[in-house]
Design a protein around this motif. Structure first.
Motif, mmCIF file in Angstrom:
data_model
loop_
_atom_site.group_PDB
_atom_site.id
_atom_site.type_symbol
_atom_site.label_atom_id
_atom_site.label_comp_id
_atom_site.label_asym_id
_atom_site.label_seq_id
_atom_site.Cartn_x
_atom_site.Cartn_y
_atom_site.Cartn_z
ATOM 1 N N SER A 12 0.846 -1.203 0.000
ATOM 2 C CA SER A 12 0.000 0.000 0.000
ATOM 3 C C SER A 12 0.874 1.243 0.000
ATOM 4 O O SER A 12 1.963 1.236 0.587
ATOM 5 N N PRO A 13 0.422 2.297 -0.651
ATOM 6 C CA PRO A 13 1.207 3.536 -0.676
ATOM 7 C C PRO A 13 1.206 4.210 0.691
ATOM 8 O O PRO A 13 0.267 4.055 1.477
ATOM 9 N N GLY A 14 2.271 4.953 0.955
ATOM 10 C CA GLY A 14 2.360 5.661 2.216
ATOM 11 C C GLY A 14 3.699 5.462 2.882
ATOM 12 O O GLY A 14 4.565 4.735 2.375
ATOM 13 N N PRO A 15 3.897 6.087 4.033
ATOM 14 C CA PRO A 15 5.190 5.978 4.730
ATOM 15 C C PRO A 15 5.400 4.602 5.347
ATOM 16 O O PRO A 15 4.451 3.844 5.554
ATOM 17 N N ILE A 16 6.654 4.291 5.629
ATOM 18 C CA ILE A 16 6.987 3.017 6.282
ATOM 19 C C ILE A 16 6.605 3.064 7.756
ATOM 20 O O ILE A 16 6.058 2.107 8.305
ATOM 21 N N PHE A 17 6.892 4.199 8.382
ATOM 22 C CA PHE A 17 6.622 4.345 9.811
ATOM 23 C C PHE A 17 5.339 5.155 10.029
ATOM 24 O O PHE A 17 4.978 6.014 9.217
ATOM 25 N N PHE A 18 4.684 4.853 11.125
ATOM 26 C CA PHE A 18 3.515 5.609 11.553
ATOM 27 C C PHE A 18 3.846 6.230 12.902
ATOM 28 O O PHE A 18 4.344 5.539 13.806
ATOM 29 N N LYS A 19 3.637 7.515 13.042
ATOM 30 C CA LYS A 19 3.877 8.155 14.327
ATOM 31 C C LYS A 19 2.599 8.839 14.786
ATOM 32 O O LYS A 19 1.831 9.365 13.966
ATOM 33 N N GLN A 20 2.396 8.799 16.096
ATOM 34 C CA GLN A 20 1.154 9.328 16.664
ATOM 35 C C GLN A 20 1.442 9.911 18.042
ATOM 36 O O GLN A 20 2.162 9.308 18.850
ATOM 37 N N GLY A 21 0.867 11.070 18.321
ATOM 38 C CA GLY A 21 1.028 11.674 19.635
ATOM 39 C C GLY A 21 0.299 10.877 20.704
ATOM 40 O O GLY A 21 -0.870 10.532 20.534
ATOM 41 N N ARG A 22 0.977 10.575 21.772
ATOM 42 C CA ARG A 22 0.396 9.823 22.890
ATOM 43 C C ARG A 22 0.785 10.516 24.198
ATOM 44 O O ARG A 22 1.848 11.151 24.282
ATOM 45 N N PRO A 23 -0.038 10.372 25.253
ATOM 46 C CA PRO A 23 0.345 10.921 26.556
ATOM 47 C C PRO A 23 1.442 10.080 27.196
ATOM 48 O O PRO A 23 1.310 8.863 27.315
ATOM 49 N N GLY A 24 2.542 10.738 27.587
ATOM 50 C CA GLY A 24 3.646 10.039 28.218
ATOM 51 C C GLY A 24 3.693 10.308 29.710
ATOM 52 O O GLY A 24 2.667 10.575 30.345
ATOM 53 N N ILE A 25 4.897 10.248 30.285
ATOM 54 C CA ILE A 25 5.048 10.461 31.713
ATOM 55 C C ILE A 25 4.573 11.864 32.088
ATOM 56 O O ILE A 25 4.850 12.839 31.390
ATOM 57 N N ASN A 26 3.814 11.955 33.171
ATOM 58 C CA ASN A 26 3.218 13.218 33.637
ATOM 59 C C ASN A 26 2.363 13.879 32.554
ATOM 60 O O ASN A 26 2.208 15.099 32.514
ATOM 61 N N GLU A 27 1.801 13.046 31.674
ATOM 62 C CA GLU A 27 0.883 13.479 30.607
ATOM 63 C C GLU A 27 1.551 14.409 29.593
ATOM 64 O O GLU A 27 0.879 15.173 28.916
ATOM 65 N N ARG A 28 2.874 14.310 29.475
ATOM 66 C CA ARG A 28 3.578 15.058 28.435
ATOM 67 C C ARG A 28 3.495 14.274 27.121
ATOM 68 O O ARG A 28 3.785 13.086 27.088
ATOM 69 N N GLU A 29 3.138 14.959 26.058
ATOM 70 C CA GLU A 29 2.963 14.279 24.778
ATOM 71 C C GLU A 29 4.306 13.907 24.163
ATOM 72 O O GLU A 29 5.285 14.647 24.254
ATOM 73 N N PHE A 30 4.337 12.743 23.526
ATOM 74 C CA PHE A 30 5.490 12.318 22.737
ATOM 75 C C PHE A 30 4.949 11.607 21.502
ATOM 76 O O PHE A 30 3.773 11.222 21.445
ATOM 77 N N PHE A 31 5.788 11.416 20.504
ATOM 78 C CA PHE A 31 5.381 10.732 19.284
ATOM 79 C C PHE A 31 5.815 9.270 19.345
ATOM 80 O O PHE A 31 7.006 8.974 19.410
ATOM 81 N N CYS A 32 4.830 8.406 19.351
ATOM 82 C CA CYS A 32 5.060 6.962 19.441
ATOM 83 C C CYS A 32 5.226 6.401 18.023
ATOM 84 O O CYS A 32 4.381 6.639 17.151
ATOM 85 N N TYR A 33 6.314 5.661 17.776
ATOM 86 C CA TYR A 33 6.615 5.151 16.445
ATOM 87 C C TYR A 33 6.194 3.684 16.296
ATOM 88 O O TYR A 33 6.323 2.887 17.223
ATOM 89 N N LYS A 34 5.688 3.361 15.101
ATOM 90 C CA LYS A 34 5.340 1.991 14.750
ATOM 91 C C LYS A 34 5.638 1.768 13.269
ATOM 92 O O LYS A 34 5.725 2.722 12.499
ATOM 93 N N PHE A 35 5.779 0.493 12.891
ATOM 94 C CA PHE A 35 5.711 0.183 11.468
ATOM 95 C C PHE A 35 4.257 0.344 11.036
ATOM 96 O O PHE A 35 3.341 -0.114 11.735
#
Length: 455
Positions: free
Chosen positions: A296-319
């Protein structure tokens, strides 16, 4: 007389286990070390003595009928690593000995393969033997008729391989077909029916009754165990302090609040993530990148903002495991049309999560910890579930206790999320490096066994 179903050989299992291990170590080392110039008597005595010391410290032979497969694997890995270091440590103190890493590796690999095979054959044979023949069981009764007592009774009946035969409840508050009598009648019943273990619900027994039962158990060789009354709280990390001779129970901060614990966990995260990135991701990424792009067309990695420690946002990476869509804040459901064919395989085996080892290396995540939820889930459940925000006191993890207990994937009811939080809170309040290792081992086991909600 002893009932024919009662255990007659259980007391011999551990000595047989120990004798077999010592025999394997003693017979194998001369074959691999005979050219290294070591004094075989000294080394043989040294290795047997240190083997027992390590086994005692780490409880290597403390395996019971209710011990899980994960616990057994962790015990074997821990014993093997420490024993390896002990064997290596012998050579610098022996002037005549010639150090050979190859000989040591062959010796320990073969020795542990034999020991592991014997243990697992014995472990599974006994479980199977109990289920098929109904032998080697222990008779148990429960004092109290509480929800926790009922859950324990269900466990006895569902886990036949544990080898427990439940005979009934004893209660002063409840009377029905399952309750055999009052608490005062349990002693006579235990003697007449050769009961092995008595479980007591602390919610239904007085201090005087506990004292009497302990004395009875000591005299009659019975085992007493206690069921704590949870009162619907997930965990209470209690510590006993003594003011002179006066005991005081107090709540303590979680272990991960301690600087040393945080440093140990971070060091483990860095070493483990580097190992995976160097030895796995370096060759796995190009292969998956090609397959993902071809499907399928599109990027190899998928990144998404998630709540991290103390509810600070970070970008979680996946295939990337889905076709490009605008509904990424919606949880995946069974047979989700957004998931690609390679995506189904990656999600089933959790390979899609592998890029998160980069998040671990960057300090945004940990190898083990509460899984990071979607922001939509975080905003919804933080207001409705008690202790939800506790999970945000630590870094989110690639895997976690809730996940290995089966609470992963789609959230169809509030109960699914409540159980996740229960295990997340327990993990945070009871963290140890050993617990992390157990969860990692169980994660690998679950991947090979397959998980119902991995989609």
């Amino acid at each position: 007389m002893t009932s024919s179903g009662k255990r007659r050989y259980s007391k011999y299992i551990r000595p047989i286990n120990i004798a077999f291990d010592v025999l394997v170590l003693t017979l194998l080392f001369p074959y691999f070390f005979w050219e290294l110039g070591i004094n075989q008597f000294y080394f043989g005595t040294y290795q047997v003595a240190t083997w027992f010391i390590i086994a005692y410290i780490f409880g290597f032979y403390e395996i019971y009928r209710f011990t899980s497969l994960t616990d057994i694997i962790v015990k074997i890995v821990r014993q093997g690593i420490v024993f390896l270091l002990v064997v290596i440590a012998f050579f610098p103190f022996s002037k005549q000995a010639i150090f050979s890493g190859q000989a040591i590796a062959k010796y320990l690999v073969i020795a542990f393969i034999i020991i592991i095979l014997f243990k697992f054959v014995l472990f599974y044979y006994l479980k199977r033997y109990r289920v098929v023949t109904g032998s080697n069981y222990r008779k148990a009764v429960i004092i109290g008729y509480t929800p926790d007592a009922l859950r324990l009774k269900e466990l006895f009946e569902q886990k036949g391989e544990y080898g427990y035969r439940f005979l009934g409840f004893f209660s002063d508050r409840k009377q029905n077909d399952q309750v055999k009598g009052k608490i005062a009648e349990v002693e006579a019943f235990a003697i007449d029916n050769n009961v092995d273990e008595i479980y007591c619900s602390l919610n239904e027994i007085t201090n005087y009754q506990i004292k009497r039962l302990v004395e009875f158990a000591d005299i009659n060789d019975k085992i007493i165990k206690f069921i704590p009354d949870t009162k619907e709280i997930f965990t209470k990390n209690l510590r006993v302090d003594y003011y002179e001779f006066f005991p005081v129970l107090s709540l303590r901060k979680t272990p991960l609040h301690e600087p040393v614990a945080k440093a140990v966990k971070r060091l483990f995260d860095v070493v483990f993530s580097l190992f995976v990135i160097i030895f796995v991701l370096t060759w796995l990424t190009p292969i998956l990148a090609l397959i993902i792009k071809l499907e399928s067309p599109g990027p190899i990695f998928f990144k998404q903002g998630r709540p991290g420690i103390n509810e600070r946002e970070f970008f979680c990476y996946k295939f990337r495991s889905m076709k490009l869509n605008k509904t990424t804040e919606e949880s995946v459901i069974k047979n989700d049309p957004r998931v690609t064919r390679i995506g189904r395989f990656m999600r089933k085996t959790s390979i899609d999560e592998m890029p998160q080892f980069l998040n671990v290396l960057f300090g945004e995540m940990s190898v083990v910890g509460p899984r990071p939820h979607l922001w939509s889930q975080n905003n919804l459940y933080s207001k409705s579930i008690k202790k939800y925000l506790t999970r945000l006191y630590v870094k989110p993890g690639i895997t976690g206790l809730a996940q290995v207990k089966g609470y992963r994937g789609e959230i169809s009811t509030d109960e699914d999320m409540i159980n996740r939080i229960k295990y997340d809170v327990f993990y945070i309040e009871n963290w140890s490096l050993l617990l992390d290792l157990k969860i990692i081992v169980q994660t690998v086991v679950n991947i090979f066994q397959g998980e119902e909600k991995a989609y």
